[in-house]
Design a protein around this motif. Structure first.
Motif, short mmCIF file in Angstrom:
data_model
loop_
_atom_site.label_atom_id
_atom_site.label_comp_id
_atom_site.label_asym_id
_atom_site.label_seq_id
_atom_site.Cartn_x
_atom_site.Cartn_y
_atom_site.Cartn_z
N LEU A 82 0.85 -1.19 0.00
CA LEU A 82 0.00 0.00 0.00
C LEU A 82 0.88 1.24 0.00
O LEU A 82 1.82 1.34 0.80
N VAL A 83 0.57 2.17 -0.89
CA VAL A 83 1.36 3.40 -0.99
C VAL A 83 0.41 4.55 -1.30
O VAL A 83 -0.63 4.37 -1.94
N GLN A 84 0.77 5.74 -0.84
CA GLN A 84 -0.04 6.92 -1.12
C GLN A 84 0.20 7.42 -2.53
O GLN A 84 1.27 7.18 -3.11
N PRO A 85 -0.76 8.13 -3.09
CA PRO A 85 -0.55 8.73 -4.42
C PRO A 85 0.71 9.60 -4.44
O PRO A 85 0.97 10.34 -3.48
N GLY A 86 1.48 9.46 -5.51
CA GLY A 86 2.75 10.16 -5.62
C GLY A 86 3.92 9.39 -5.07
O GLY A 86 5.08 9.80 -5.26
N GLY A 87 3.66 8.30 -4.40
CA GLY A 87 4.72 7.50 -3.81
C GLY A 87 5.37 6.56 -4.80
O GLY A 87 5.05 6.55 -5.99
N THR B 260 -3.48 0.92 -9.20
CA THR B 260 -3.88 -0.15 -8.30
C THR B 260 -4.25 -1.40 -9.09
O THR B 260 -5.11 -1.35 -9.98
N ALA B 261 -3.61 -2.51 -8.77
CA ALA B 261 -3.82 -3.74 -9.52
C ALA B 261 -2.99 -4.86 -8.89
O ALA B 261 -2.13 -4.60 -8.04
N VAL B 262 -3.26 -6.07 -9.35
CA VAL B 262 -2.36 -7.17 -9.07
C VAL B 262 -1.33 -7.20 -10.20
O VAL B 262 -1.70 -7.22 -11.38
N TYR B 263 -0.08 -7.17 -9.84
CA TYR B 263 1.01 -7.15 -10.81
C TYR B 263 1.59 -8.55 -10.94
O TYR B 263 1.98 -9.17 -9.94
N TYR B 264 1.66 -9.02 -12.18
CA TYR B 264 2.14 -10.36 -12.48
C TYR B 264 3.46 -10.30 -13.24
O TYR B 264 3.60 -9.53 -14.20
N CYS B 265 4.37 -11.13 -12.83
CA CYS B 265 5.64 -11.27 -13.54
C CYS B 265 5.48 -12.31 -14.64
O CYS B 265 4.79 -13.32 -14.46
N ASN B 266 6.12 -12.06 -15.77
CA ASN B 266 6.07 -12.98 -16.91
C ASN B 266 7.47 -13.21 -17.44
O ASN B 266 8.28 -12.28 -17.54
N ALA B 267 7.76 -14.46 -17.77
CA ALA B 267 9.01 -14.82 -18.43
C ALA B 267 8.67 -15.59 -19.69
O ALA B 267 7.94 -16.58 -19.63
N ASP B 268 9.17 -15.12 -20.81
CA ASP B 268 8.86 -15.73 -22.11
C ASP B 268 10.15 -16.06 -22.84
O ASP B 268 11.16 -15.37 -22.66
N GLY B 269 10.09 -17.11 -23.67
CA GLY B 269 11.31 -17.53 -24.34
C GLY B 269 12.30 -18.14 -23.36
O GLY B 269 13.50 -17.93 -23.47
N VAL B 270 11.75 -18.92 -22.42
CA VAL B 270 12.60 -19.54 -21.40
C VAL B 270 13.20 -20.83 -21.97
O VAL B 270 12.48 -21.68 -22.47
N VAL B 271 14.50 -20.93 -21.88
CA VAL B 271 15.21 -22.15 -22.28
C VAL B 271 15.61 -22.87 -21.00
O VAL B 271 16.39 -22.34 -20.20
N GLY C 21 4.15 -15.55 -12.69
CA GLY C 21 4.14 -15.55 -11.24
C GLY C 21 2.71 -15.53 -10.72
O GLY C 21 1.76 -15.41 -11.50
N ARG C 22 2.57 -15.62 -9.42
CA ARG C 22 1.23 -15.65 -8.82
C ARG C 22 0.67 -14.26 -8.61
O ARG C 22 -0.52 -14.12 -8.33
N GLY C 23 1.49 -13.25 -8.71
CA GLY C 23 1.01 -11.88 -8.59
C GLY C 23 1.29 -11.26 -7.23
O GLY C 23 1.36 -11.96 -6.22
N THR C 24 1.43 -9.95 -7.24
CA THR C 24 1.60 -9.19 -6.00
C THR C 24 0.70 -7.95 -6.07
O THR C 24 0.63 -7.30 -7.11
N GLN C 25 0.01 -7.68 -4.99
CA GLN C 25 -0.97 -6.59 -4.96
C GLN C 25 -0.28 -5.25 -4.75
O GLN C 25 0.55 -5.09 -3.85
N VAL C 26 -0.64 -4.29 -5.59
CA VAL C 26 -0.21 -2.91 -5.42
C VAL C 26 -1.46 -2.06 -5.26
O VAL C 26 -2.34 -2.08 -6.12
N THR C 27 -1.54 -1.35 -4.15
CA THR C 27 -2.69 -0.49 -3.88
C THR C 27 -2.21 0.93 -3.65
O THR C 27 -1.34 1.18 -2.80
N VAL C 28 -2.75 1.85 -4.44
CA VAL C 28 -2.38 3.26 -4.33
C VAL C 28 -3.60 4.01 -3.80
O VAL C 28 -4.61 4.14 -4.50
N SER C 29 -3.49 4.46 -2.57
CA SER C 29 -4.64 5.10 -1.93
C SER C 29 -4.17 5.98 -0.79
O SER C 29 -3.17 5.69 -0.13
N SER C 30 -4.93 7.06 -0.56
CA SER C 30 -4.62 7.92 0.57
C SER C 30 -5.44 7.52 1.78
O SER C 30 -5.32 8.15 2.83
#
Length: 120
Positions: free
Chosen positions: A11-16, A90-101, A111-120
């Motif tokens: 959780l982070v404030q707007p502008g952070g 504000t969203a769930v952020y997912y990591c992606n790896a493509d072209g993996v050898v 990835g399973r995702g990590t929540q980012v919330t931007v709110s005061s």
């Protein structure tokens, strides 16, 4: 088996700022592209930023000038530095790896995702 593990959301404030990290583990020989996608409430998953092994980056228009993607190829890790955050980020952020050898036939992983919330 290749796994992607994200960290750094919160959780982070707007502008952070926040910095996301994603580490790929497993018997990996190389990864072509690593990137971040996000899915906000009631929205479809969208590309945020992607960076190829050779250093070519692509950003969503909505984050250009605010977000910076980087990676450590030796550690199979990708980072997303997010500045001037807005409530619309504000969203769930997912990591992606493509072209993996690796020693598995699968070439794309999420990835399973990590929540980012931007709110005061």
């Amino acid at each position: 088996q290749v796994q992607l593990v994200e960290s750094g959301g919160g959780l982070v404030q707007p502008g952070g700022s926040l910095r996301l990290s994603c580490a790929a583990s497993g018997e990996i020989l190389s990864i072509d592209a690593m990137g971040w996608y996000r899915q906000g409430p009631g929205k479809q998953r969208e590309l945020v930023a992607v960076l190829t092994r050779r250093g070519s980056a692509n950003y969503a228009d909505s984050v250009k000038g605010r977000f910076t993607i980087s990676r450590d190829n030796a550690k199979h890790t990708v980072y997303l530095q997010m500045n001037s955050l807005e409530p619309e980020d504000t969203a769930v952020y997912y990591c992606n790896a493509d072209g993996v050898v690796s020693f598995t036939p699968q070439a794309e992983f999420w990835g399973r995702g990590t929540q980012v919330t931007v709110s005061s």
